[in-house]
Design a protein around this motif. Structure first.
Motif, PDB file in Angstrom:
ATOM      1  N   ILE A 252      -2.435  -9.196  -7.300  1.00 42.33           N
ATOM      2  CA  ILE A 252      -2.052  -8.119  -8.207  1.00 42.33           C
ATOM      3  C   ILE A 252      -1.897  -6.821  -7.422  1.00 42.33           C
ATOM      4  CG2 ILE A 252      -3.274  -9.200 -10.154  1.00 42.33           C
ATOM      5  CD1 ILE A 252      -5.362  -6.891  -9.819  1.00 42.33           C
ATOM      6  N   CYS A 253      -1.085  -5.924  -7.935  1.00 40.87           N
ATOM      7  CA  CYS A 253      -1.007  -4.565  -7.405  1.00 40.87           C
ATOM      8  C   CYS A 253      -0.679  -3.643  -8.574  1.00 40.87           C
ATOM      9  CB  CYS A 253       0.036  -4.423  -6.307  1.00 40.87           C
ATOM     10  SG  CYS A 253       0.077  -2.726  -5.642  1.00 40.87           S
ATOM     11  N   PRO A 254      -1.674  -2.987  -9.147  1.00 38.86           N
ATOM     12  CA  PRO A 254      -1.419  -2.121 -10.295  1.00 38.86           C
ATOM     13  C   PRO A 254      -0.425  -1.001 -10.017  1.00 38.86           C
ATOM     14  CG  PRO A 254      -3.764  -2.578 -10.084  1.00 38.86           C
ATOM     15  CD  PRO A 254      -3.106  -3.105  -8.843  1.00 38.86           C
ATOM     16  N   GLU A 255      -0.404  -0.486  -8.804  1.00 32.39           N
ATOM     17  CA  GLU A 255       0.494   0.625  -8.500  1.00 32.39           C
ATOM     18  C   GLU A 255       1.953   0.174  -8.503  1.00 32.39           C
ATOM     19  OE1 GLU A 255      -1.097   2.645  -5.033  1.00 32.39           O
ATOM     20  OE2 GLU A 255      -3.120   2.434  -5.855  1.00 32.39           O
ATOM     21  N   VAL A 256       2.215  -0.978  -7.908  1.00 32.98           N
ATOM     22  CA  VAL A 256       3.568  -1.532  -7.953  1.00 32.98           C
ATOM     23  C   VAL A 256       3.930  -1.930  -9.383  1.00 32.98           C
ATOM     24  CG1 VAL A 256       5.026  -3.451  -7.207  1.00 32.98           C
ATOM     25  CG2 VAL A 256       3.573  -2.276  -5.545  1.00 32.98           C
ATOM     26  N   ALA A 257       2.988  -2.556 -10.079  1.00 31.98           N
ATOM     27  CA  ALA A 257       3.235  -2.973 -11.458  1.00 31.98           C
ATOM     28  C   ALA A 257       3.505  -1.783 -12.368  1.00 31.98           C
ATOM     29  CB  ALA A 257       2.046  -3.770 -11.987  1.00 31.98           C
ATOM     30  N   GLY A 258       2.955  -0.615 -12.018  1.00 32.16           N
ATOM     31  CA  GLY A 258       3.179   0.590 -12.805  1.00 32.16           C
ATOM     32  C   GLY A 258       4.487   1.281 -12.504  1.00 32.16           C
TER      33      GLY A 258
ATOM     34  N   ARG B  99       0.829  -1.213   0.000  1.00 34.17           N
ATOM     35  CA  ARG B  99       0.000   0.000   0.000  1.00 34.17           C
ATOM     36  C   ARG B  99       0.861   1.259   0.000  1.00 34.17           C
ATOM     37  NH1 ARG B  99      -5.067   0.638   2.209  1.00 34.17           N
ATOM     38  NH2 ARG B  99      -4.216   2.015   3.813  1.00 34.17           N
ATOM     39  N   TYR B 100       0.233   2.379  -0.231  1.00 30.86           N
ATOM     40  CA  TYR B 100       0.959   3.648  -0.289  1.00 30.86           C
ATOM     41  C   TYR B 100       1.712   3.934   1.014  1.00 30.86           C
ATOM     42  CZ  TYR B 100      -2.490   5.888   2.742  1.00 30.86           C
ATOM     43  OH  TYR B 100      -3.271   6.225   3.817  1.00 30.86           O
ATOM     44  N   ASP B 101       1.173   3.463   2.139  1.00 30.64           N
ATOM     45  CA  ASP B 101       1.797   3.712   3.437  1.00 30.64           C
ATOM     46  C   ASP B 101       2.800   2.633   3.834  1.00 30.64           C
ATOM     47  OD1 ASP B 101       0.059   1.650   3.952  1.00 30.64           O
ATOM     48  OD2 ASP B 101      -1.164   2.736   5.415  1.00 30.64           O
ATOM     49  N   GLY B 102       3.090   1.719   2.891  1.00 31.48           N
ATOM     50  CA  GLY B 102       4.049   0.654   3.162  1.00 31.48           C
ATOM     51  C   GLY B 102       3.479  -0.497   3.960  1.00 31.48           C
TER      52      GLY B 102
END
Length: 199
Positions: free
Chosen positions: A76-82, A52-55
């Motif tokens: 899945i994690c689109p933010e990490v994948a991006g 998550r954004y807060d680690g």
């Protein structure tokens, strides 16, 4: 059995079994509750991945229990994948297709604006991650996705309004909209899981 797989910059334990890919709707592929087994794309934070954004993670026992029932979960994690780091500055959607049409259309990157709390434009990373994780979910044969509620990537039906004030509005995250446009049913962790195979 489950084996470690790469996820982002770290190693994690995958929730995807080593069983060969293929149809799951056979008499031998049913859950302990008698439902048809499904491959389900799931936000990795709900499975305990600290992405998550807060680690942190946001583990959800109800979601994790689906693996014990016999379903195969594809994290899945689109933010990490991006390509976004963990932790990262929180982001919110300030422009999206549904703001004008009311529909959850992913359209294209130019239809979205996703900014972080400092004003930096993170739209390209979010769009890139949404497409990457959609491709992975489709390659795995997922027809259902359980994605984190309210997220600018994964929210389905309700997201933060872009003012970073904590206000929620009807809407969809960019990955959730992308999955839905591709024909994958999207729900969040608060949904009723009792009839998954009928969704």
């Amino acid at each position: 059995s489950r084996v470690p797989r790469a996820f982002g910059p770290r190693r994690r334990v995958s929730w995807v079994s080593e069983a060969p890919r293929g149809p799951l709707d056979t008499p031998s592929r049913v859950t302990r509750r008698g439902e048809i087994c499904m491959r389900i794309a799931v936000s990795a934070c709900l499975l305990g991945e600290a992405c998550r954004y807060d680690g942190r993670s946001k583990p959800c026992a109800r979601v994790q229990e689906l693996a014990a029932d016999g379903h195969e979960l594809v994290p899945i994690c689109p933010e990490v994948a991006g390509g976004l780091p963990t932790p990262r500055t929180p982001c919110e959607i300030v422009q999206a297709p549904w703001m004008e049409s009311g529909k959850a259309r992913a359209a294209n990157e130019r239809s979205w604006t996703i900014l972080d709390a400092s004003g930096a434009d993170c739209t390209a990373a979010y769009a890139r991650g949404a497409q990457a994780e959609l491709a992975r979910a489709k390659e795995a044969g997922c027809e259902l996705a359980i994605l984190k509620a309210k997220s600018p990537s994964c929210g389905s039906g309700e997201v933060y309004d872009g003012t970073f004030s904590g206000k929620l509005v009807p809407g969809w995250g960019i990955a959730a909209a992308t999955f839905r446009d591709a024909g994958i049913t999207v729900i969040d962790e608060t949904a009723d899981f009792s009839r998954l195979s009928r969704m």
